[in-house]
Design an enzyme around this catalytic site. Structure first.
Site, PDB file in Angstrom:
ATOM      1  N   GLY A 222      12.507   4.630  -3.295  1.00 36.09           N
ATOM      2  CA  GLY A 222      11.736   4.678  -4.539  1.00 36.09           C
ATOM      3  C   GLY A 222      11.271   6.085  -4.873  1.00 36.09           C
ATOM      4  CD  GLN A 223       8.085   7.723  -9.845  1.00 41.41           C
ATOM      5  OE1 GLN A 223       7.494   6.654  -9.817  1.00 41.41           O
ATOM      6  NE2 GLN A 223       7.867   8.626 -10.766  1.00 41.41           N
ATOM      7  CG  LEU A 224       5.240   7.823  -2.552  1.00 43.16           C
ATOM      8  CD1 LEU A 224       4.702   9.238  -2.761  1.00 43.16           C
ATOM      9  CD2 LEU A 224       4.072   6.836  -2.408  1.00 43.16           C
TER      10      LEU A 224
ATOM     11  CB  ILE B  55      16.393  -3.975  -0.417  1.00 44.71           C
ATOM     12  CG1 ILE B  55      15.931  -3.433  -1.779  1.00 44.71           C
ATOM     13  CG2 ILE B  55      15.254  -4.653   0.321  1.00 44.71           C
ATOM     14  CD1 ILE B  55      15.564  -4.538  -2.753  1.00 44.71           C
TER      15      ILE B  55
ATOM     16  CE1 TYR C  50       1.959  -1.462  -8.017  1.00 43.70           C
ATOM     17  CE2 TYR C  50       0.439  -0.660  -9.685  1.00 43.70           C
ATOM     18  CZ  TYR C  50       1.216  -0.438  -8.571  1.00 43.70           C
ATOM     19  OH  TYR C  50       1.252   0.815  -8.012  1.00 43.70           O
TER      20      TYR C  50
HETATM   21  N1  SER Z   1       2.219   4.247 -11.568  1.00 41.32           N
HETATM   22  C1  SER Z   1       1.840   2.876 -11.418  1.00 41.32           C
HETATM   23  C2  SER Z   1       2.233   2.071 -12.573  1.00 41.32           C
HETATM   24  O1  SER Z   1       2.205   2.589 -13.670  1.00 41.32           O
HETATM   25  C3  SER Z   1       0.369   2.780 -11.235  1.00 41.32           C
HETATM   26  O2  SER Z   1       0.069   2.861  -9.913  1.00 41.32           O
HETATM   27  O3  SER Z   1       2.535   0.930 -12.417  1.00 41.32           O
END
Ligand code: SER
Length: 318
Positions: free
Chosen positions: A13-15, A37, A143
């Site tokens: 992922g991005q991070l 994955i 989320y």
């Molecule tokens: N960057 C995330 C989002 O926009 C927030 O933690 O979902």
């Protein structure tokens, strides 16, 4: 602390892709196992990489048992905008994934666990300016609900089982080495790709929507600083507020225009506007600064200049 063996879950992922490289630099490439994955892309393929699905609990647990990891960075999650489209799966991955990791940490005595929380854990009645560390939290997205609950679980596992789990409430993270991953703050990533290729961008947030943001270099630094700090300096076991800058679409667009004068932004707000409106506009991260010495390096002008300098070369190479 002896030699470390480190697992990164959700490394694609991005991070994850940039944090993995930070961990290579700090601990040596041979001591880091990046997993996701799907197959490794770009630079991740240059290190140890395995396919791993944290939700396949038995396979995940035996992987931990077999490899004797000392640290786990658990980054796999569905972000805010994508989560609203598939709430059941977002909850399953974001919550069960974390619990499987924390249980494994207890069972296999993992020395340290990292798990990211987010500004999404706050909500519409949270104070919006300089949002304090301890305040009202009434998240509106699946989320955000999973992040708030996850924070409580981290604290619980720390208090009941002594797990050394550490966490940051990231603001919007802006990097250019992976494509945006379904977040509300990701307009501030996409805008750079579009500015270079099309010289225009249609923004899904209104021009004056302020959100807290951070350049990826600072996010990697914050994460590694937190994880390297002595345990006695960590006084927050839910998740630390962390921040570097706040800006709105109008401001980032003005900054890009300094480098690309004929860049043009237009606005067409969609469902993500309501998500952004429920989040803080700026963050008080004084606890992180006081407890373990957090200091950011990049503001908006420095970040925009760095991205616009490096992105063309990066696109050509990968
Ligand atoms: N960057 C995330 C989002 O926009 C927030 O933690 O979902």
């Amino acid at each position: 602390m002896g030699k470390q063996k480190i697992l990164v879950i959700g490394a694609g992922g991005q991070l994850g892709s940039e944090l993995t490289q930070g961990l290579w630099r700090l601990h040596g490439k041979e001591n880091v196992v990046a997993t996701d994955i799907k197959d490794a892309e770009g630079i991740l393929a240059e290190g140890n990489f395995e396919i791993l699905d944290v939700l396949k609990r038995d396979a995940f647990t035996s992987f931990i048992q077999k490899n004797k990891f000392t640290q786990v960075y658990h980054l796999a999650a569905v972000l805010s905008a994508t989560g609203e489209k598939n709430p059941g799966f977002a909850w399953h991955l974001n919550m069960d994934g974390l619990l499987y990791v924390l249980d494994a940490a207890v069972e296999y005595k993992i020395e340290k666990v990292y798990w990211p929380s987010s500004i999404a854990a706050f909500g519409p009645t949270t104070p919006k300016q300089n949002t304090p560390q301890d305040t009202v939290m009434d998240p509106t997205t699946v989320y955000g609900i999973s992040k708030q609950a996850g924070e409580r679980w981290c604290q619980w596992y720390h208090e009941k089982h002594g797990v050394d789990v550490r966490s940051l409430r990231y603001p919007g993270l802006i990097g250019y080495k992976t494509k945006p991953g379904g977040g509300t703050t990701d307009y501030a990533v996409d805008i750079f790709f579009q500015a270079l290729s099309e010289k225009k961008y249609e923004c899904f947030l209104k021009p004056d929507t302020y959100l807290p943001m951070m350049y990826m270099d600072d996010a990697v630094k914050a994460t590694l600083d937190l994880m390297e700090a002595p345990a006695e300096k960590i006084h927050v076991r839910s998740s630390y507020n962390i921040s570097a800058m706040s800006f709105c679409p109008e401001e980032i667009s003005a900054e890009i225009k300094k480098h690309i004068p004929d860049f043009n932004i237009t606005y067409k707000a969609d469902f993500r506007q309501a998500i952004a409106d429920s989040w803080p506009r700026s963050i008080d991260d004084s606890r992180a600064r006081a407890d373990w010495g957090w200091q950011h390096r990049f503001g908006l002008p420095e970040m925009a200049a760095d991205i616009l300098k490096n992105l063309p070369e990066y696109l050509a190479a990968y």
